[in-house]
Design a protein around this motif. Structure first.
Motif, PDB file in Angstrom:
ATOM      1  N   GLU A   1       0.823  -1.160   0.023  1.00 20.92           N
ATOM      2  CA  GLU A   1       0.205   0.019  -0.124  1.00 20.92           C
ATOM      3  C   GLU A   1       0.923   1.296   0.001  1.00 20.92           C
ATOM      4  O   GLU A   1       1.705   1.220   0.966  1.00 20.92           O
ATOM      5  CB  GLU A   1      -1.088  -0.041   1.107  1.00 20.92           C
ATOM      6  CG  GLU A   1      -1.987   1.271   1.480  1.00 20.92           C
ATOM      7  CD  GLU A   1      -2.459   1.321   2.680  1.00 20.92           C
ATOM      8  OE1 GLU A   1      -3.476   2.213   2.690  1.00 20.92           O
ATOM      9  OE2 GLU A   1      -2.500   0.514   3.508  1.00 20.92           O
ATOM     10  N   VAL A   2       0.582   2.114  -1.011  1.00 25.17           N
ATOM     11  CA  VAL A   2       1.426   3.401  -1.075  1.00 25.17           C
ATOM     12  C   VAL A   2       0.725   4.490  -0.624  1.00 25.17           C
ATOM     13  O   VAL A   2      -0.674   4.615  -1.230  1.00 25.17           O
ATOM     14  CB  VAL A   2       1.918   3.420  -2.548  1.00 25.17           C
ATOM     15  CG1 VAL A   2       2.674   4.995  -2.452  1.00 25.17           C
ATOM     16  CG2 VAL A   2       2.811   2.593  -2.958  1.00 25.17           C
ATOM     17  N   VAL A   3       0.808   5.248   0.279  1.00 24.20           N
ATOM     18  CA  VAL A   3       0.318   6.243   0.587  1.00 24.20           C
ATOM     19  C   VAL A   3       1.015   7.726   0.415  1.00 24.20           C
ATOM     20  O   VAL A   3       2.341   7.843   0.407  1.00 24.20           O
ATOM     21  CB  VAL A   3       0.077   6.452   2.331  1.00 24.20           C
ATOM     22  CG1 VAL A   3      -0.719   5.402   2.731  1.00 24.20           C
ATOM     23  CG2 VAL A   3       1.324   6.328   3.071  1.00 24.20           C
ATOM     24  N   PHE A   4       0.554   8.812   0.114  1.00 17.25           N
ATOM     25  CA  PHE A   4       1.175  10.030  -0.320  1.00 17.25           C
ATOM     26  C   PHE A   4       0.536  11.062   0.582  1.00 17.25           C
ATOM     27  O   PHE A   4      -0.553  11.754   0.439  1.00 17.25           O
ATOM     28  CB  PHE A   4       0.390  10.275  -1.900  1.00 17.25           C
ATOM     29  CG  PHE A   4       1.233  11.527  -2.308  1.00 17.25           C
ATOM     30  CD1 PHE A   4       2.403  11.550  -2.663  1.00 17.25           C
ATOM     31  CD2 PHE A   4       0.500  12.863  -2.547  1.00 17.25           C
ATOM     32  CE1 PHE A   4       3.079  12.816  -3.186  1.00 17.25           C
ATOM     33  CE2 PHE A   4       1.047  13.864  -2.705  1.00 17.25           C
ATOM     34  CZ  PHE A   4       2.520  13.953  -3.235  1.00 17.25           C
ATOM     35  N   PRO A   5       1.461  11.514   1.377  1.00 18.32           N
ATOM     36  CA  PRO A   5       1.017  12.779   2.198  1.00 18.32           C
ATOM     37  C   PRO A   5       1.023  13.949   1.573  1.00 18.32           C
ATOM     38  O   PRO A   5       1.929  14.330   1.107  1.00 18.32           O
ATOM     39  CB  PRO A   5       2.214  12.583   3.481  1.00 18.32           C
ATOM     40  CG  PRO A   5       2.870  11.485   3.372  1.00 18.32           C
ATOM     41  CD  PRO A   5       2.456  11.036   2.014  1.00 18.32           C
ATOM     42  N   ALA A   6      -0.262  14.371   1.413  1.00 16.49           N
ATOM     43  CA  ALA A   6      -0.540  15.596   0.345  1.00 16.49           C
ATOM     44  C   ALA A   6       0.097  16.754   0.637  1.00 16.49           C
ATOM     45  O   ALA A   6       0.387  17.683  -0.251  1.00 16.49           O
ATOM     46  CB  ALA A   6      -2.114  15.642   0.194  1.00 16.49           C
ATOM     47  N   ASP A   7       0.648  17.023   1.949  1.00  9.92           N
ATOM     48  CA  ASP A   7       0.912  18.077   2.325  1.00  9.92           C
ATOM     49  C   ASP A   7       2.568  18.262   2.241  1.00  9.92           C
ATOM     50  O   ASP A   7       3.240  19.316   2.722  1.00  9.92           O
ATOM     51  CB  ASP A   7       0.717  18.650   3.883  1.00  9.92           C
ATOM     52  CG  ASP A   7      -0.790  18.892   3.983  1.00  9.92           C
ATOM     53  OD1 ASP A   7      -1.571  19.359   2.975  1.00  9.92           O
ATOM     54  OD2 ASP A   7      -1.550  18.683   5.244  1.00  9.92           O
ATOM     55  N   GLN A   8       3.216  17.212   1.667  1.00 16.93           N
ATOM     56  CA  GLN A   8       4.627  17.409   1.633  1.00 16.93           C
ATOM     57  C   GLN A   8       5.116  18.373   0.780  1.00 16.93           C
ATOM     58  O   GLN A   8       4.267  18.857  -0.149  1.00 16.93           O
ATOM     59  CB  GLN A   8       4.988  16.127   1.275  1.00 16.93           C
ATOM     60  CG  GLN A   8       4.625  15.553   0.012  1.00 16.93           C
ATOM     61  CD  GLN A   8       5.233  14.106  -0.623  1.00 16.93           C
ATOM     62  OE1 GLN A   8       6.372  13.989  -0.765  1.00 16.93           O
ATOM     63  NE2 GLN A   8       4.387  12.971  -0.216  1.00 16.93           N
ATOM     64  N   THR A   9       6.465  18.886   0.995  1.00 14.94           N
ATOM     65  CA  THR A   9       7.141  20.052   0.356  1.00 14.94           C
ATOM     66  C   THR A   9       8.351  19.693   0.007  1.00 14.94           C
ATOM     67  O   THR A   9       8.857  18.304   0.028  1.00 14.94           O
ATOM     68  CB  THR A   9       6.996  21.270   1.019  1.00 14.94           C
ATOM     69  OG1 THR A   9       7.507  21.436   2.104  1.00 14.94           O
ATOM     70  CG2 THR A   9       5.555  21.979   0.841  1.00 14.94           C
ATOM     71  N   CYS A  10       9.527  20.408   0.095  1.00 14.61           N
ATOM     72  CA  CYS A  10      10.688  20.319  -0.208  1.00 14.61           C
ATOM     73  C   CYS A  10      11.560  19.631   0.912  1.00 14.61           C
ATOM     74  O   CYS A  10      10.893  19.887   2.344  1.00 14.61           O
ATOM     75  CB  CYS A  10      11.453  21.522  -0.477  1.00 14.61           C
ATOM     76  SG  CYS A  10      13.399  21.376  -0.724  1.00 14.61           S
TER      77      CYS A  10
END
Length: 260
Positions: free
Chosen positions: A32-41
């Motif tokens: 399962e791949v999750v993508f934290p949408a608030d990530q930045t640099c």
């Protein structure tokens, strides 16, 4: 396994196919791949350029967004970004006197892996079922080679790709000349180093030059494109994500290299 994807700035802004390929690969392998949408640099650019005070809120944001309680491991298709997370984040926090941030940064660093590390060391895989019928040479990027010491892991994965004609790159351990802001501050030296790297790539007669960092591929690909060599640059993740049905899409995804 629940895996958090650190997409990286370059994938977000210029090469989204790399993040998509990483996701497709890991999902195909049953994770399962999750993508934290608030990530930045991740802050690497700030730190490497000497803006350590300015990097503190960037590091804090990264640690806040990637809560280790929400996933088993984190992965980035970039040796340089993982190198920053693993070797620089705690140092930045310690320098700022923030012991809590330092502790949390160390905890996150222990759970963050470069893609080939994750596949070989964590998941115990050397054959991911990929198919890529092209002549390929591989450039081991500086951060993955010297900071993370991934060694032969990317090449081991590539050697097990069906249909591939993998050829050794001469002087493989020599830098391509990008080095992040090094290329901006020292353009003449960077260009000379790039010329040497392109000469070695062309000597292999490869159709594709691959690497584990989009930044190096952008630099090498820009030079190869300006010379109209016909050699494409394709990220390791895109090759490993390719199957008999997906190979054309993955092969073309980074062919439109940014010319810089």
């Amino acid at each position: 396994m629940r895996i958090a994807l650190v997409a990286t700035c370059l994938a977000d802004a210029l090469f989204p196919g790399v993040a998509i390929a990483t996701t497709h690969l890991l999902e195909r392998l049953g994770h399962e791949v999750v993508f934290p949408a608030d990530q930045t640099c991740c802050g690497q650019m700030h730190i490497n350029t000497g803006y350590l005070d300015e990097a503190v809120p960037v590091v804090r944001h990264h640690v806040d967004v990637f809560d280790p309680a929400e996933f088993d491991v984190a992965v980035a298709p970039s040796g340089s970004c993982v190198g920053s997370i693993r070797h620089q984040h705690a140092m930045v926090a310690r320098r700022a006197g923030d012991t809590d941030l330092e502790r949390r940064a160390k905890s996150l660093a222990d759970k963050t892996f470069e893609l080939s590390e994750l596949l070989v060391d964590v998941l115990g895989l050397t054959d991911v079922g990929a198919y890529y019928p092209h002549r390929v040479t591989y450039h081991p990027t500086c951060h993955s080679l010297r900071m993370l010491r991934v060694g032969e892991k990317p090449l081991t994965l590539l050697r097990n790709v069906s249909g591939i004609d993998l050829v050794e790159l001469p002087n493989a351990d020599q830098c391509c000349g990008f080095g992040g802001t090094f290329a901006l501050k020292n353009p003449e030296v960077s260009t000379a180093m790039l010329a040497d790297k392109m000469s070695d790539v062309l000597a292999t007669k490869a159709e594709v030059c691959s690497a584990g960092d989009s930044s190096c591929l952008m630099h090498i690909g820009g030079g190869l494109n300006r010379l109209r060599t016909g050699v494409r640059t394709v990220h390791l993740a895109e090759i490993l994500a390719s199957t008999r049905s997906a190979a054309p899409r993955a092969a073309d995804s980074q062919a439109t290299t940014v010319t810089v």
